[in-house]
Write an enzyme that holds these catalytic residues in place. Sequence first.
Site, PDB file in Angstrom:
ATOM      1  N   ASP A  86       0.796  -1.222   0.000  1.00  0.00           N
ATOM      2  CA  ASP A  86       0.000   0.000   0.000  1.00  0.00           C
ATOM      3  C   ASP A  86       0.836   1.285   0.000  1.00  0.00           C
ATOM      4  O   ASP A  86       0.353   2.334   0.425  1.00  0.00           O
ATOM      5  CB  ASP A  86      -0.931  -0.010   1.224  1.00  0.00           C
ATOM      6  CG  ASP A  86      -2.056   0.992   1.104  1.00  0.00           C
ATOM      7  OD1 ASP A  86      -2.412   1.335  -0.025  1.00  0.00           O
ATOM      8  OD2 ASP A  86      -2.564   1.440   2.146  1.00  0.00           O
ATOM      9  N   CYS A 140     -21.341 -10.011  -6.294  1.00  0.00           N
ATOM     10  CA  CYS A 140     -22.189  -9.034  -5.601  1.00  0.00           C
ATOM     11  C   CYS A 140     -23.660  -9.178  -5.979  1.00  0.00           C
ATOM     12  O   CYS A 140     -24.546  -8.830  -5.200  1.00  0.00           O
ATOM     13  CB  CYS A 140     -21.734  -7.609  -5.923  1.00  0.00           C
ATOM     14  SG  CYS A 140     -20.200  -7.112  -5.096  1.00  0.00           S
ATOM     15  N   CYS A 143     -27.189  -7.035  -4.942  1.00  0.00           N
ATOM     16  CA  CYS A 143     -27.034  -6.371  -3.644  1.00  0.00           C
ATOM     17  C   CYS A 143     -26.429  -4.975  -3.825  1.00  0.00           C
ATOM     18  O   CYS A 143     -25.495  -4.785  -4.595  1.00  0.00           O
ATOM     19  CB  CYS A 143     -26.132  -7.210  -2.738  1.00  0.00           C
ATOM     20  SG  CYS A 143     -25.812  -6.460  -1.118  1.00  0.00           S
ATOM     21  N   CYS A 146     -23.872  -1.821   0.419  1.00  0.00           N
ATOM     22  CA  CYS A 146     -22.738  -0.925   0.666  1.00  0.00           C
ATOM     23  C   CYS A 146     -22.973   0.451   0.072  1.00  0.00           C
ATOM     24  O   CYS A 146     -22.530   1.458   0.621  1.00  0.00           O
ATOM     25  CB  CYS A 146     -21.458  -1.533   0.117  1.00  0.00           C
ATOM     26  SG  CYS A 146     -21.476  -1.857  -1.668  1.00  0.00           S
ATOM     27  N   CYS A 150     -23.883   4.332   2.708  1.00  0.00           N
ATOM     28  CA  CYS A 150     -22.880   5.402   2.762  1.00  0.00           C
ATOM     29  C   CYS A 150     -23.500   6.710   3.244  1.00  0.00           C
ATOM     30  O   CYS A 150     -24.417   7.241   2.610  1.00  0.00           O
ATOM     31  CB  CYS A 150     -22.244   5.611   1.385  1.00  0.00           C
ATOM     32  SG  CYS A 150     -20.969   6.897   1.391  1.00  0.00           S
ATOM     33  N   CYS A 166     -15.945  10.797   0.430  1.00  0.00           N
ATOM     34  CA  CYS A 166     -15.685   9.627   1.273  1.00  0.00           C
ATOM     35  C   CYS A 166     -15.133  10.058   2.628  1.00  0.00           C
ATOM     36  O   CYS A 166     -14.138  10.798   2.714  1.00  0.00           O
ATOM     37  CB  CYS A 166     -14.704   8.700   0.572  1.00  0.00           C
ATOM     38  SG  CYS A 166     -14.248   7.259   1.550  1.00  0.00           S
ATOM     39  N   CYS A 193     -13.874   5.160   7.975  1.00  0.00           N
ATOM     40  CA  CYS A 193     -15.292   4.784   8.005  1.00  0.00           C
ATOM     41  C   CYS A 193     -15.399   3.333   7.559  1.00  0.00           C
ATOM     42  O   CYS A 193     -14.805   2.944   6.555  1.00  0.00           O
ATOM     43  CB  CYS A 193     -16.100   5.693   7.076  1.00  0.00           C
ATOM     44  SG  CYS A 193     -17.854   5.297   6.971  1.00  0.00           S
ATOM     45  N   CYS A 196     -19.517   0.830   4.668  1.00  0.00           N
ATOM     46  CA  CYS A 196     -19.728   0.023   3.466  1.00  0.00           C
ATOM     47  C   CYS A 196     -19.092  -1.355   3.585  1.00  0.00           C
ATOM     48  O   CYS A 196     -19.545  -2.311   2.954  1.00  0.00           O
ATOM     49  CB  CYS A 196     -19.223   0.756   2.225  1.00  0.00           C
ATOM     50  SG  CYS A 196     -17.439   1.024   2.167  1.00  0.00           S
ATOM     51  N   CYS A 200     -21.587  -5.497   4.357  1.00  0.00           N
ATOM     52  CA  CYS A 200     -21.506  -6.487   3.280  1.00  0.00           C
ATOM     53  C   CYS A 200     -22.004  -7.864   3.751  1.00  0.00           C
ATOM     54  O   CYS A 200     -21.503  -8.396   4.748  1.00  0.00           O
ATOM     55  CB  CYS A 200     -20.066  -6.613   2.791  1.00  0.00           C
ATOM     56  SG  CYS A 200     -19.857  -7.845   1.469  1.00  0.00           S
TER      57      CYS A 200
END
Length: 324
Positions: A86, A140, A143, A146, A150, A166, A193, A196, A200
């Site tokens: 990352d 997914c 659905c 998520c 938000c 965000c 946060c 989302c 799931c």
Amino acid sequence: MTWLASTAERRASPLALWPEVRSIIMLGMNYGPDDDPLTILKKREHAAISVYARGDDYHDTIKARLKELARWLTANAGGAVKVFVDTAAVMEKPLAAQGGLGWQGKHTNLVSRRYGSWLFLGSIFTTLDLPADAPEPDSCGTCRACLDICPTAAFPAPYRLDARRCISYLTIEHKGPIPRDLRAAMGNRIYGCDDCLAVCPWNKFASNGREAKLAARETLRAPGLAELVRLNDAQFRALFSKTSIKRTGRDRFIRNVLIAIGNSGNAALAVEAERLLGDASPLVRGAAVWALSKLVPRAKIAALALRQHDSDPAVQEEWAAALA
């Protein structure tokens, strides 16, 4: 987030980052929480800190594990390696999906059948020519949990995220004042946060993370806003030593806490915001003005404004908005 533009060419292909790479080994580390991250949102006088940030900095923990595995690989199979966690122009999520770890969900994060949304990702680039795994198909379906949960409507469409809305971006990366139209929606979220991720349905298969260094520190599960907002720089650094939160810096952190105080509905916390009207940071002073405007009568704001002569334009704007 100018780095998105400046690193676009390197992110477009792993070969642009390292021309010698022939294979990429993508790995995930489970950090599944032992509680429901949404529960803290109801405790408005306490701070909601994203699950991943409640323990030691994942960069350090995962990179050490990747280096250990990379050394084993070169010792047994040869080749050269590079490890990334990352911090480089690596498209971890698409690569992880191609490698079969999961798929990119409608919230743009990786979803795993086994671990739900709770995976840290790391990569080992190698010059070895290794056989490829099959990619994981998108599961997914219809659905949209998520997207709907938000609080700031940061998803203009499935699989698309507007970082400018965000809360994770706003509380961690954004350096200036939080846009006024988004502050109320932040609630008590002061660092990141999880909404989302937590909602799931695939999380029903998730398990608790087992890496001790990533486990939540008790002091960061539900810290009181009144205690956090009093931190000076030295105290901030001490409390968040070895965590990813420390990178944000005291001023941005206190800005976030003040937004949460303004959203708390607890007028008793107004004294904490008033004390910070004289803070050295204009970012903090501006957030303090907004918090006060949400907790005390307008007459009190007007009286305080008469005693303030702030020269910073951004703080002046906050006073003007509070008196409007």
